[in-house]
Enzyme design. Structure first.
Site, PDB file in Angstrom:
ATOM      1  N   ASP A  33       0.855  -1.187   0.000  1.00  0.00           N
ATOM      2  CA  ASP A  33       0.000   0.000   0.000  1.00  0.00           C
ATOM      3  C   ASP A  33       0.893   1.240   0.000  1.00  0.00           C
ATOM      4  OD1 ASP A  33      -3.184   0.322   0.475  1.00  0.00           O
ATOM      5  OD2 ASP A  33      -2.137   2.085   1.240  1.00  0.00           O
ATOM      6  N   ASP A  71      -7.234  -4.737  -5.566  1.00  0.00           N
ATOM      7  CA  ASP A  71      -8.519  -4.270  -5.021  1.00  0.00           C
ATOM      8  C   ASP A  71      -8.470  -2.753  -5.161  1.00  0.00           C
ATOM      9  OD1 ASP A  71     -10.902  -4.055  -3.660  1.00  0.00           O
ATOM     10  OD2 ASP A  71     -10.010  -4.209  -1.677  1.00  0.00           O
ATOM     11  N   CYS A 131     -15.298  -2.066  -5.514  1.00  0.00           N
ATOM     12  CA  CYS A 131     -16.621  -2.083  -4.860  1.00  0.00           C
ATOM     13  C   CYS A 131     -17.481  -0.994  -5.502  1.00  0.00           C
ATOM     14  CB  CYS A 131     -16.515  -1.921  -3.346  1.00  0.00           C
ATOM     15  SG  CYS A 131     -15.629  -0.450  -2.798  1.00  0.00           S
TER      16      CYS A 131
END
Length: 404
Positions: free
Chosen positions: A258, A303, A356
């Site tokens: 990250d 993601d 998402c």
């Protein structure tokens, strides 16, 4: 909402403060604001806390409708009017508190009978968002928005490194937490009623994590096996990383990456609690971090950062914080991440791209664009989880095979 609830003035004061913070202070997210509000008001009983929590989220969710009924735009000065409108809509009698002095009850009740002038008001979203949803989803947008306006239930994932879903159900029952199985989901359990499960011994022992059923599909979709070398490219605080570790039975290696070190620190703490020992964290400092990992992974999970339009059920404040400019920016970011992180996959390895979001421009169209520019990849499978169909969060995932 229980219409017979006895309202105390300090509940209205607490609710007002939380709404003001969430709507008018920059970078304040609803879940954290509510958490702090409940922590600060230790004397509230469980019914009081339930009332404040539900009212807080429902006022945020239905802001447009409440403004219409109150005939007032939301401002720091009109928060109490919107609270009163929400209470009246739920047939809760207003107490003679000073906060409700300027509320014209009859006028508000009369407006309850009026039809909504626009669909943006009916579904309580900004007009620009209605236009985006309509242009990308066609007539289906209203079905999705209806589903996204339904409050999210709390779903947990049994940590299979320590316990089965069946065993966890029994353990939680002892702690007075009732959960039920979800058909077709191996480790997902749904809570019967909202409770603070972070205080349970089962949580402290790392027996479960809160994770929506759709989010749990992503880990399964990645088809990881024990012993593999896996990179979780946008790991964040590690919800999906921990699921991957469980699916790999702690064997092999997961490199969780990250750009934010503090998120990876949270992941480390969660991994210790979960008993997940095959995770290595790595901060993405520059392009060299990625360069050193090229052609090395059996699986790469992206993601990706996204609009989050698939998770409005649990983050209704995002409706009012998002804007079109942000969505356009994030689409460019997705394109770059796909391009750069796809190089980490070895030949015959698999890249999984997930969001998402329910917007095709962030999902199918991004993958199509990537495949047009990268002939060494082919699409194996894609999955669209739409809230109106699955009943859970909206997610998209695509599985891409690197052929050379």
């Amino acid at each position: 909402m229980n219409s017979k609830i006895k309202l105390h003035r300090n509940l209205i004061i607490g609710l007002h403060k939380a709404l003001e913070e969430s709507f008018f202070e920059p970078n304040k997210y609803a879940d954290k604001v509510l958490e702090r509000t409940l922590k600060f008001n230790k004397k509230w009983g469980s019914k009081d806390r339930g009332f404040v929590s539900e009212s807080f989220y429902e006022i945020i969710r239905w802001k447009n409708q409440l403004e219409f009924f109150a005939n007032r735009k939301l401002s720091p000065e009109s928060i109490n009017v919107l609270i009163a409108t929400y209470l009246l809509r739920n047939k809760i009698e207003l107490q003679p508190f000073p906060e409700f002095e300027k509320v014209y009850i009859k006028k508000i009740k009369d407006r309850f009978k009026l039809p909504f002038p626009t669909l943006a008001i009916k579904y309580s979203i900004p007009e620009w968002m209605q236009m985006v949803l309509e242009s990308e989803l066609g007539d289906e947008w209203s079905h999705e928005m209806k589903a996204l306006n339904t409050p999210a239930q709390t779903i947990i994932r049994a940590n299979s490194l320590k316990i089965t879903a069946e065993e966890l159900k029994e353990v939680l029952m002892v702690e007075n937490i009732i959960v039920n199985f979800i058909k077709g989901y191996k480790n997902a359990l749904i809570m019967e009623e909202k409770k603070n499960i972070f205080k349970t011994q089962a949580f402290k022992d790392g027996l479960f994590e809160i994770q929506d059923a759709s989010s749990q599909r992503v880990g399964e979709f990645a088809d990881v096996k024990p012993g593999m070398r896996v990179i979780d490219s946008c790991a964040g605080a590690g919800g999906k990383t921990l699921h991957l570790a469980a699916l790999m039975e702690n064997k092999g290696l997961i490199i969780a990456m990250d750009i934010h070190e503090w998120k990876l620190q949270t992941l480390k703490q969660r991994a210790r609690r979960n008993g997940a020992y095959n995770i290595q964290t790595k901060v993405i400092e520059d392009s060299k971090t990625l360069k050193r990992l090229e052609n090395s992974a059996d699986r790469v999970l992206i993601d990706a950062p996204c609009s989050g339009l698939g998770v409005l059920r649990r983050n209704p404040d995002a409706k009012w914080k998002l804007n079109e400019e942000f969505i356009n920016r994030v689409k460019e970011e997705q394109r770059q991440i796909l391009q750069n992180h796809s190089k980490l996959v070895r030949k015959d390895g698999i890249l999984v791209y997930a969001t998402c979001s329910i917007l095709p421009s962030e999902n199918t169209l991004q993958v199509e664009k990537f495949l047009n520019e990268n002939s060494n990849y082919q699409l194996i499978e894609e999955k669209k989880l739409m809230p109106s169909v699955c009943g859970f969060d909206g997610f998209y995932m695509a599985k891409l095979l690197r052929t050379n």
